[in-house]
Design an enzyme around this catalytic site. Structure first.
Site, PDB file in Angstrom:
ATOM      1  N   GLY A  18       0.824  -1.200   0.000  1.00 53.58           N
ATOM      2  CA  GLY A  18       0.000   0.000   0.000  1.00 53.58           C
ATOM      3  C   GLY A  18       0.856   1.247   0.000  1.00 53.58           C
ATOM      4  N   ARG A  19       0.249   2.365  -0.438  1.00 53.29           N
ATOM      5  CA  ARG A  19       0.970   3.630  -0.504  1.00 53.29           C
ATOM      6  C   ARG A  19       0.035   4.746  -0.070  1.00 53.29           C
ATOM      7  NH1 ARG A  19       2.772   3.779  -5.779  1.00 53.29           N
ATOM      8  NH2 ARG A  19       4.824   2.978  -5.160  1.00 53.29           N
ATOM      9  N   GLY A  20       0.559   5.694   0.701  1.00 50.98           N
ATOM     10  CA  GLY A  20      -0.228   6.830   1.143  1.00 50.98           C
ATOM     11  C   GLY A  20       0.624   8.075   1.169  1.00 50.98           C
ATOM     12  N   MET A  22       2.022   9.498   3.596  1.00 50.78           N
ATOM     13  CA  MET A  22       3.144   9.457   4.527  1.00 50.78           C
ATOM     14  C   MET A  22       4.215   8.452   4.136  1.00 50.78           C
ATOM     15  SD  MET A  22       2.087  11.764   6.563  1.00 50.78           S
ATOM     16  CE  MET A  22       3.237  11.635   7.912  1.00 50.78           C
ATOM     17  N   VAL A  25       4.015   0.756   2.381  1.00 49.09           N
ATOM     18  CA  VAL A  25       4.142  -0.486   3.131  1.00 49.09           C
ATOM     19  C   VAL A  25       4.483  -1.583   2.134  1.00 49.09           C
ATOM     20  CG1 VAL A  25       2.997  -2.178   4.591  1.00 49.09           C
ATOM     21  CG2 VAL A  25       2.501   0.250   4.905  1.00 49.09           C
ATOM     22  N   ASP A 135      -6.725   7.652  14.972  1.00 45.71           N
ATOM     23  CA  ASP A 135      -7.271   7.441  13.628  1.00 45.71           C
ATOM     24  C   ASP A 135      -7.935   6.063  13.518  1.00 45.71           C
ATOM     25  OD1 ASP A 135      -7.929   8.253  11.111  1.00 45.71           O
ATOM     26  OD2 ASP A 135      -5.996   7.772  10.205  1.00 45.71           O
TER      27      ASP A 135
END
Length: 744
Positions: A18-20, A22, A25, A135
């Site tokens: 995954g990518r966001g 911040m 992963v 969160d």
């Protein structure tokens, strides 16, 4: 951005998970420890911010210490080539957000409550460590789909939500927002996120699980802000009338004023469980019919929570702070030990609670915490001495003059003060030692854990007790639930409880001469745990603790000659520890309970009829059981709950199956219990919790007096005592300890 196949320090990057905003992963391979991991790589921009780096390191350290089964363990964290990273356990499965999308009208209530209970356990552990998640939302909950049901992990404990330009995650340094759809109203006015902010988010998530939609359907973050602050709290019954039993749970959890919310996430989960149980009368807007069924919660190793009280909520703890002007750090008001009712109409005080449990050395005699469930009968009365003890002086002469008039073990009770052993750490034979058992001659110790190389796997280690050296390692199918050695020492039996990834369902038989598994006896799918053997060696008794889909609450009776299950005995909820009397006539079963209901009983099984003949109330969450060698008394170690964190040891008279003494002094979350072969000493491992420190072994003599506590490693679990009364062994989180008693 990293690339597939790239080498990052000791890690080989294999697949982008995954990518966001911040960072990323990755599924990676740790070449040092030869294991797959989940590797979070944070963006270079945030790593350049000194305040972010400091907070990142602080919160990573706190998260790494969390012991909840519902928090993904952090293996390592730090910086490589100027880039911050977190090395975590790799978990296969999807997130809760995908599950919600697949159920547009909501999940079955039993499933929703079970998931919320598991998330609440993770949050309680974080809060106890002073960490606010900030969160809580479906995409931050991973579901493994193991154990024939949901097993949840709460992720992103404040590490990726601290600083930087993250849009709705942050507006300016020191002002945390998070995801606006689940944010508490006070956060929109610049106040610091507190534990009760997480409670609010958990209530929002619970509403979404029940109804299939978020509490407020604003089109954008700005709309969400106004709705959370000004609009009435939505309730589940607006979607479906049958969900009315949960209306007050959501209303209390999402109260606009933090002081009016549940004091802890666990309290919210307790209220949700209670709301779904059958009730004596109608609930507002609907009937109080059970919506939960009998689904089992997640696996145990942490204390199980009780149901909510029926008396008034005495108050809430914690303070609310004003607008943040500096870097955000985890606030740490102490959550109160009492759970709230489903709703409260009075304004809760914000004064910190003074009802904290004492540490080792203090004695709890069963006084109920205000607003908490009353303890079982055995805990409500002061500690009771056995009646014959008061005649000790007169009877002592009879023991001497008419030796046979009083048995030797009764004489021991009258005159033996017991002895406190010395402890020393020895080399652990396996990683994460769990259970320990001694051979009848005391020459070998069998220790379960992770062993073997190059890749450690579930194993039982064999230790020569003369030298404390490893002499063999026996691989088993899945992680052991308990160990038992046959009377002649030729066979070791292992209940294969398993792990989240590989649930156990068998009883393994090991030949102790060859250290080889010679048989695997299938037991079903209900997470076998405690294990006991009949004195004649013909039968094994296995506690089926249960899973979400297979509730357990039974004991399997295994015919060892035919390697088949000869009978199944229904017992209490979530059976754990087992112990059998020396004559083989009675089996005692500690009913630990499950996440959705506390266990506080011991079932007595007549082994001739395979039927329960008595149910004995004991302390909350009984885990360990041991019977004295003469069979007169059984000792039950109850780990406790938030209301009674210190835990207790109940002494059961096996002639009458009644509790004759309840011991609390010197205890801190007791789990394991063993009696030395001479009957003089009872050893209890104090696993501990945040309000009742552990890391010790309590020593109780035959008079039910705690005569000392012996420091051992962190989170001591299993204990086994030799038959000659001179030595015992204790397993802790990563250590192995030898206890030596002074010569008599």
């Amino acid at each position: 951005m990293a690339a597939e196949g790239e080498v990052f320090g000791p890690y080989e990057l294999r697949r982008l998970v995954g990518r966001g905003a911040m960072g990323e992963v990755w599924e990676a391979f740790d070449t040092r420890r030869e294991r797959p991991v989940a590797l979070k790589l944070l963006g270079g921009a945030v790593a350049e911010d000194p305040s972010f780096r400091a907070r990142f390191q602080q919160e990573a350290r706190v998260t790494a210490r969390l012991s909840s089964l519902h928090v993904i363990p952090i293996h390592d964290f730090g910086e490589i080539d100027g880039r911050l990273f977190v090395d975590m356990r790799l978990v296969d499965g999807g997130d809760l957000a995908a599950v919600v999308r697949a159920h547009p009208t909501g999940l079955p209530p039993a499933r929703a409550v079970d998931i919320v209970s598991q998330i609440a356990e993770a949050l309680d552990a974080a809060h106890a460590a002073g960490l606010v998640h900030r969160d809580v939302k479906p995409s931050n909950v991973l579901l493994t789909g193991q154990r024939a049901g949901d097993f949840c992990f709460l992720v992103d404990f404040g590490i990726a939500r601290i600083a930087g330009a993250g849009g709705q995650h942050l507006t300016s340094t020191g002002t945390v927002l998070g995801t606006t759809a689940y944010m508490a109203p006070e956060l929109f006015t610049g106040e610091t996120a507190t534990f009760r902010s997480d409670v609010y988010a958990l209530a929002c998530l619970f509403f979404e699980l029940l109804t299939g939609r978020r509490p407020y359907a604003g089109p954008d973050p700005v709309a969400h802000m106004g709705q959370h602050v000004h609009q009435p709290v939505p309730v589940p019954s607006w979607s479906r009338a049958d969900l009315a039993v949960f209306d007050r749970v959501v209303a209390t959890g999402m109260a606009k004023d933090p002081a009016h919310r549940f004091p802890t996430p666990g309290a919210l989960a307790d209220a949700a469980v209670a709301a779904g149980r059958p009730g004596p009368g109608p609930a507002p807007g609907g009937t109080a019919t059970s919506l939960l069924g009998t689904g089992r919660g997640g696996p145990p190793p942490t204390p199980t929570r009780p149901g909510p009280p029926t008396s008034g909520w005495p108050g809430a703890t914690g303070t609310r702070t004003g607008t943040v002007t500096g870097p955000v750090t985890a606030s740490s008001p102490s959550p109160p030990p009492a759970s709230p009712p489903v709703a409260s109409t009075s304004t809760a005080s914000t004064t910190p609670s003074s009802d904290a449990a004492g540490g080792p050395g203090s004695t709890r005699r069963g006084t109920p915490t205000p607003g908490a469930p009353p303890p079982p009968p055995a805990l409500e009365e002061p500690r009771r001495r056995r009646p014959w003890r008061w005649a000790a002086v007169g009877l002592a002469a009879l023991v001497v003059v008419a030796g046979g008039l009083i048995g030797a073990d009764a004489a021991f009770d009258l005159v033996s003060p017991g002895a406190v052993p010395t402890a020393r750490a020895v080399a652990p034979p396996v990683q994460s030692p769990r259970w320990v058992e001694l051979s009848p001659d005391g020459r070998r110790a069998f220790v379960s854990g992770l062993g073997g190389s190059p890749t450690p796997s579930p194993s039982v280690a064999v230790v020569d007790t003369a030298t404390n050296r490893l002499t063999g390692t026996v691989p088993v199918g899945t992680f052991p639930g308990d160990l038992a050695v046959s009377g002649d020492g030729t066979r070791l039996y292992v209940s294969e409880r398993g792990s989240d990834a590989a649930p156990g369902s068998a009883l393994a038989v090991i030949d102790t001469a060859s250290n080889q598994v010679t048989a695997q006896i299938e037991l079903g799918t209900a997470a076998p745990s405690g294990l006991a053997l009949s004195p004649d060696g013909r039968r094994a008794y296995v506690a089926n603790e249960g899973t979400n889909a297979a509730p357990g609450s039974t004991v399997s009776v295994v015919d060892l000659a035919t390697s088949t299950v000869a009978a199944t005995v229904p017992v209490g909820q979530g059976p754990s520890g087992l112990a059998i009397t020396p004559d083989g006539r009675k089996l005692y079963v500690a009913n630990e309970g499950v996440l959705t209901g506390v266990g506080n009983t011991v079932s007595v099984v007549d082994t001739a009829r395979n039927a329960v003949t008595a149910t004995i109330p004991v302390g909350d969450t009984p885990r360990g059981l041991a019977v004295r060698p003469d069979g007169r008394y059984a000792y039950v170690a109850s780990q406790g709950t938030q209301q009674a964190p210190q835990g207790s040891v109940s002494v059961v008279d096996t002639a009458t199956d009644t509790v004759t003494a309840t011991i609390t002094e010197g205890l801190g979350g007791p789990i394991g219990v063993a009696v030395t072969g001479d009957g003089r000493n009872v050893l209890v491992t104090n696993y501990g919790n945040d309000t009742a420190p552990g890391s010790t072994v309590a020593v109780i003599n035959s008079r039910d007096d705690v005569i000392g506590t012996v420091p051992v490693g962190q989170l001591p679990f299993g204990v086994a005592a030799g038959r000659d009364g001179t030595r015992a062994y204790v397993t802790s989180r990563s250590e192995f300890w030898q206890l030596d008693f002074p010569a008599r």
